[in-house]
Design a protein around this motif. Sequence first.
Motif, PDB file in Angstrom:
ATOM      1  N   ASP A 250      76.627 -44.925   6.383  1.00 54.32           N
ATOM      2  CA  ASP A 250      74.607 -44.641   6.057  1.00 54.32           C
ATOM      3  C   ASP A 250      74.007 -42.822   6.616  1.00 54.32           C
ATOM      4  O   ASP A 250      72.641 -42.698   5.637  1.00 54.32           O
ATOM      5  CB  ASP A 250      73.961 -45.302   6.337  1.00 54.32           C
ATOM      6  N   GLN A 251      74.606 -42.737   7.348  1.00 56.07           N
ATOM      7  CA  GLN A 251      74.473 -41.236   7.618  1.00 56.07           C
ATOM      8  C   GLN A 251      75.307 -39.873   6.901  1.00 56.07           C
ATOM      9  O   GLN A 251      74.883 -38.553   7.238  1.00 56.07           O
ATOM     10  CB  GLN A 251      74.537 -40.827   9.624  1.00 56.07           C
ATOM     11  N   HIS A 252      75.526 -40.204   6.147  1.00 49.59           N
ATOM     12  CA  HIS A 252      76.880 -39.479   5.377  1.00 49.59           C
ATOM     13  C   HIS A 252      77.856 -38.867   6.206  1.00 49.59           C
ATOM     14  O   HIS A 252      78.240 -37.459   5.608  1.00 49.59           O
ATOM     15  CB  HIS A 252      75.477 -39.032   4.541  1.00 49.59           C
ATOM     16  N   ARG A 253      78.601 -39.740   7.227  1.00 48.94           N
ATOM     17  CA  ARG A 253      79.239 -38.667   7.698  1.00 48.94           C
ATOM     18  C   ARG A 253      80.873 -39.060   7.722  1.00 48.94           C
ATOM     19  O   ARG A 253      81.359 -39.561   8.034  1.00 48.94           O
ATOM     20  CB  ARG A 253      78.549 -38.867   9.130  1.00 48.94           C
ATOM     21  N   TYR A 254      80.530 -38.731   6.097  1.00 51.66           N
ATOM     22  CA  TYR A 254      82.220 -39.435   5.072  1.00 51.66           C
ATOM     23  C   TYR A 254      83.159 -39.169   5.854  1.00 51.66           C
ATOM     24  O   TYR A 254      84.189 -39.346   6.284  1.00 51.66           O
ATOM     25  CB  TYR A 254      82.045 -39.554   4.296  1.00 51.66           C
ATOM     26  N   ALA A 255      83.700 -37.614   6.495  1.00 49.98           N
ATOM     27  CA  ALA A 255      84.644 -37.512   7.261  1.00 49.98           C
ATOM     28  C   ALA A 255      85.073 -37.512   8.084  1.00 49.98           C
ATOM     29  O   ALA A 255      86.583 -38.209   8.842  1.00 49.98           O
ATOM     30  CB  ALA A 255      84.628 -35.675   7.543  1.00 49.98           C
ATOM     31  N   ASP A 256      83.771 -38.684   8.340  1.00 49.36           N
ATOM     32  CA  ASP A 256      84.372 -39.571  10.747  1.00 49.36           C
ATOM     33  C   ASP A 256      84.535 -40.605   9.819  1.00 49.36           C
ATOM     34  O   ASP A 256      85.544 -41.208  10.841  1.00 49.36           O
ATOM     35  CB  ASP A 256      82.681 -39.029  11.295  1.00 49.36           C
ATOM     36  N   TRP A 257      84.177 -40.783   8.871  1.00 47.45           N
ATOM     37  CA  TRP A 257      84.451 -42.322   8.059  1.00 47.45           C
ATOM     38  C   TRP A 257      86.087 -42.614   7.881  1.00 47.45           C
ATOM     39  O   TRP A 257      86.162 -42.995   8.632  1.00 47.45           O
ATOM     40  CB  TRP A 257      83.458 -42.746   7.057  1.00 47.45           C
ATOM     41  N   LEU A 258      86.251 -40.786   7.593  1.00 44.75           N
ATOM     42  CA  LEU A 258      87.964 -41.224   7.362  1.00 44.75           C
ATOM     43  C   LEU A 258      88.823 -41.508   8.064  1.00 44.75           C
ATOM     44  O   LEU A 258      89.910 -42.044   8.014  1.00 44.75           O
ATOM     45  CB  LEU A 258      87.994 -39.852   6.882  1.00 44.75           C
ATOM     46  N   GLU A 259      88.245 -41.011   9.211  1.00 39.45           N
ATOM     47  CA  GLU A 259      88.870 -41.014  10.408  1.00 39.45           C
ATOM     48  C   GLU A 259      89.197 -42.915  11.191  1.00 39.45           C
ATOM     49  O   GLU A 259      90.431 -42.735  11.874  1.00 39.45           O
ATOM     50  CB  GLU A 259      88.308 -40.715  11.717  1.00 39.45           C
ATOM     51  N   LEU A 260      88.297 -44.104  10.396  1.00 33.92           N
ATOM     52  CA  LEU A 260      88.109 -45.486  10.940  1.00 33.92           C
ATOM     53  C   LEU A 260      89.491 -45.556   9.737  1.00 33.92           C
ATOM     54  O   LEU A 260      90.211 -46.650   9.600  1.00 33.92           O
ATOM     55  CB  LEU A 260      87.033 -45.794  10.029  1.00 33.92           C
TER      56      LEU A 260
ATOM     57  N   ARG B 187      94.738 -52.073  11.466  1.00 35.32           N
ATOM     58  CA  ARG B 187      96.361 -51.935  12.109  1.00 35.32           C
ATOM     59  C   ARG B 187      95.867 -51.734  13.107  1.00 35.32           C
ATOM     60  O   ARG B 187      95.161 -50.193  13.406  1.00 35.32           O
ATOM     61  CB  ARG B 187      97.056 -51.315  10.928  1.00 35.32           C
ATOM     62  N   ARG B 188      96.572 -51.509  14.060  1.00 30.14           N
ATOM     63  CA  ARG B 188      96.231 -50.357  15.944  1.00 30.14           C
ATOM     64  C   ARG B 188      97.139 -49.499  15.170  1.00 30.14           C
ATOM     65  O   ARG B 188      98.090 -49.405  15.236  1.00 30.14           O
ATOM     66  CB  ARG B 188      96.891 -51.127  16.795  1.00 30.14           C
ATOM     67  N   ASP B 189      96.035 -48.471  15.970  1.00 26.66           N
ATOM     68  CA  ASP B 189      97.122 -47.553  15.538  1.00 26.66           C
ATOM     69  C   ASP B 189      97.789 -46.574  17.012  1.00 26.66           C
ATOM     70  O   ASP B 189      97.352 -47.524  17.750  1.00 26.66           O
ATOM     71  CB  ASP B 189      95.503 -45.819  15.692  1.00 26.66           C
ATOM     72  N   PRO B 190      99.564 -46.416  16.403  1.00 29.71           N
ATOM     73  CA  PRO B 190     100.126 -46.746  17.555  1.00 29.71           C
ATOM     74  C   PRO B 190     100.459 -45.592  18.719  1.00 29.71           C
ATOM     75  O   PRO B 190     100.182 -45.425  20.059  1.00 29.71           O
ATOM     76  CB  PRO B 190     101.699 -45.972  16.704  1.00 29.71           C
ATOM     77  N   ASP B 191      98.940 -44.498  18.447  1.00 30.07           N
ATOM     78  CA  ASP B 191      99.051 -43.204  18.849  1.00 30.07           C
ATOM     79  C   ASP B 191      97.656 -43.550  20.608  1.00 30.07           C
ATOM     80  O   ASP B 191      97.876 -43.340  21.768  1.00 30.07           O
ATOM     81  CB  ASP B 191      98.450 -41.935  18.666  1.00 30.07           C
ATOM     82  N   ASP B 192      96.310 -44.480  19.896  1.00 31.33           N
ATOM     83  CA  ASP B 192      95.076 -44.239  20.517  1.00 31.33           C
ATOM     84  C   ASP B 192      95.053 -45.996  20.675  1.00 31.33           C
ATOM     85  O   ASP B 192      93.559 -46.309  21.728  1.00 31.33           O
ATOM     86  CB  ASP B 192      94.257 -43.615  20.379  1.00 31.33           C
ATOM     87  N   GLY B 193      96.031 -46.376  20.186  1.00 30.55           N
ATOM     88  CA  GLY B 193      95.524 -48.312  20.340  1.00 30.55           C
ATOM     89  C   GLY B 193      94.202 -48.913  19.554  1.00 30.55           C
ATOM     90  O   GLY B 193      93.733 -50.135  19.168  1.00 30.55           O
ATOM     91  N   ARG B 194      93.490 -48.198  19.095  1.00 30.73           N
ATOM     92  CA  ARG B 194      92.729 -48.568  18.018  1.00 30.73           C
ATOM     93  C   ARG B 194      92.568 -49.134  16.984  1.00 30.73           C
ATOM     94  O   ARG B 194      93.928 -48.765  15.712  1.00 30.73           O
ATOM     95  CB  ARG B 194      91.432 -46.936  17.825  1.00 30.73           C
ATOM     96  N   LEU B 195      91.864 -50.214  16.271  1.00 27.31           N
ATOM     97  CA  LEU B 195      92.088 -50.374  14.696  1.00 27.31           C
ATOM     98  C   LEU B 195      91.917 -49.106  13.258  1.00 27.31           C
ATOM     99  O   LEU B 195      90.537 -48.804  14.273  1.00 27.31           O
ATOM    100  CB  LEU B 195      91.197 -51.866  14.509  1.00 27.31           C
ATOM    101  N   LEU B 196      92.592 -49.336  12.771  1.00 23.26           N
ATOM    102  CA  LEU B 196      92.323 -48.085  11.415  1.00 23.26           C
ATOM    103  C   LEU B 196      92.002 -49.360  10.302  1.00 23.26           C
ATOM    104  O   LEU B 196      92.841 -50.537  10.538  1.00 23.26           O
ATOM    105  CB  LEU B 196      93.524 -47.654  11.713  1.00 23.26           C
ATOM    106  N   ILE B 197      91.411 -48.901   9.471  1.00 22.86           N
ATOM    107  CA  ILE B 197      91.722 -49.678   7.791  1.00 22.86           C
ATOM    108  C   ILE B 197      92.744 -50.136   7.614  1.00 22.86           C
ATOM    109  O   ILE B 197      92.713 -48.645   7.102  1.00 22.86           O
ATOM    110  CB  ILE B 197      89.862 -49.835   7.583  1.00 22.86           C
ATOM    111  N   ALA B 198      93.550 -50.499   7.021  1.00 23.72           N
ATOM    112  CA  ALA B 198      95.136 -50.173   6.705  1.00 23.72           C
ATOM    113  C   ALA B 198      94.533 -50.602   4.818  1.00 23.72           C
ATOM    114  O   ALA B 198      95.288 -49.369   4.059  1.00 23.72           O
ATOM    115  CB  ALA B 198      96.427 -50.715   6.663  1.00 23.72           C
ATOM    116  N   ARG B 199      93.616 -51.493   4.682  1.00 31.62           N
ATOM    117  CA  ARG B 199      93.972 -52.107   2.784  1.00 31.62           C
ATOM    118  C   ARG B 199      92.293 -52.730   3.090  1.00 31.62           C
ATOM    119  O   ARG B 199      91.822 -53.311   4.200  1.00 31.62           O
ATOM    120  CB  ARG B 199      94.866 -53.320   3.240  1.00 31.62           C
ATOM    121  N   ARG B 200      91.997 -52.519   2.088  1.00 32.42           N
ATOM    122  CA  ARG B 200      90.552 -52.861   1.956  1.00 32.42           C
ATOM    123  C   ARG B 200      91.027 -53.784   0.659  1.00 32.42           C
ATOM    124  O   ARG B 200      90.732 -52.543  -0.589  1.00 32.42           O
ATOM    125  CB  ARG B 200      89.790 -52.082   2.060  1.00 32.42           C
TER     126      ARG B 200
END
Length: 189
Positions: free
Chosen positions: A40-50, A158-171
Motif C-alpha cells: 500500500d505504501q509502494h515499497r516494492y523493493a522492501d516487499w521483494l525481501e519477503l 518457508r523459514r529462511d535458513p540464515d535468519d529464521g524469518r518466514l518467506l513466501i515461497a509459493r503463492r
Amino acid sequence: MSIHPPEPTVTDTSPLSLDEDIRLHFEVQRLYATEARLLDQHRYADWLELLADDLHYWAPVRTNRLRRQQALADGAPGEVAIFDETKASLAWRIRRFDSGMAWAEDPPSRTRHLITNVLVRAADEPGEYVAESSFLCYRNRLEREVDLYAGGRTDVLRRDPDDGRLLIARRTILLDQNVLLAKNISTFL
C-alpha cells in the motif's frame, strides 16, 4: 428438545503444540500485515525481501462450470494465468514501475490490502508451512477508476535458513471473478 445444535468436534492433527501454533499464527498474521503495508505504501523493493528466491506467484484463470464440472473451474499449471511469475519477473515489473514507463501506474494507484481468515498448518517439508487466507484489495487511480479484487490465497511459507524469518515461497491466488472488470491488473495481491 434442545434448540441449540451440538458442539462440533474438532480434531487437532497439527504436530505443533498450542503454544507453537499461537506463535506461528501471530508470526504469519504479522508477515501479512507487513506485506499489505509495504504494498500500500509502494515499497516494492522492501516487499521483494519477503519473497523466497525460488518464488512461484500464480493466479490461474477461472471459468464458470456446472457443479459436476467444478474440478475444471480453475486453470492448471502451464495453462493461461493472470499471474505466473517468479521473484525475478516481479523484480523486473517493479523496476519498470520505478522507471516511469508503466503508464498504468503513472500516476500511481492508491491501494488498500485487507487480509483475513488466516489459517496456518505445518507442511510436509520441515520448516515449511501452508497458510490460507482471504483478501480484499481496493484500488483507486485518478478520479474515477476504482477496482476491487477479492479472493483467496494459499501460500507455502518457508523459514529462511540464515535468519529464521518466514518467506513466501509459493503463492496461489484464486480471484472470485473469472472476468476481470479492471482495465489492467498492475496491483500485486
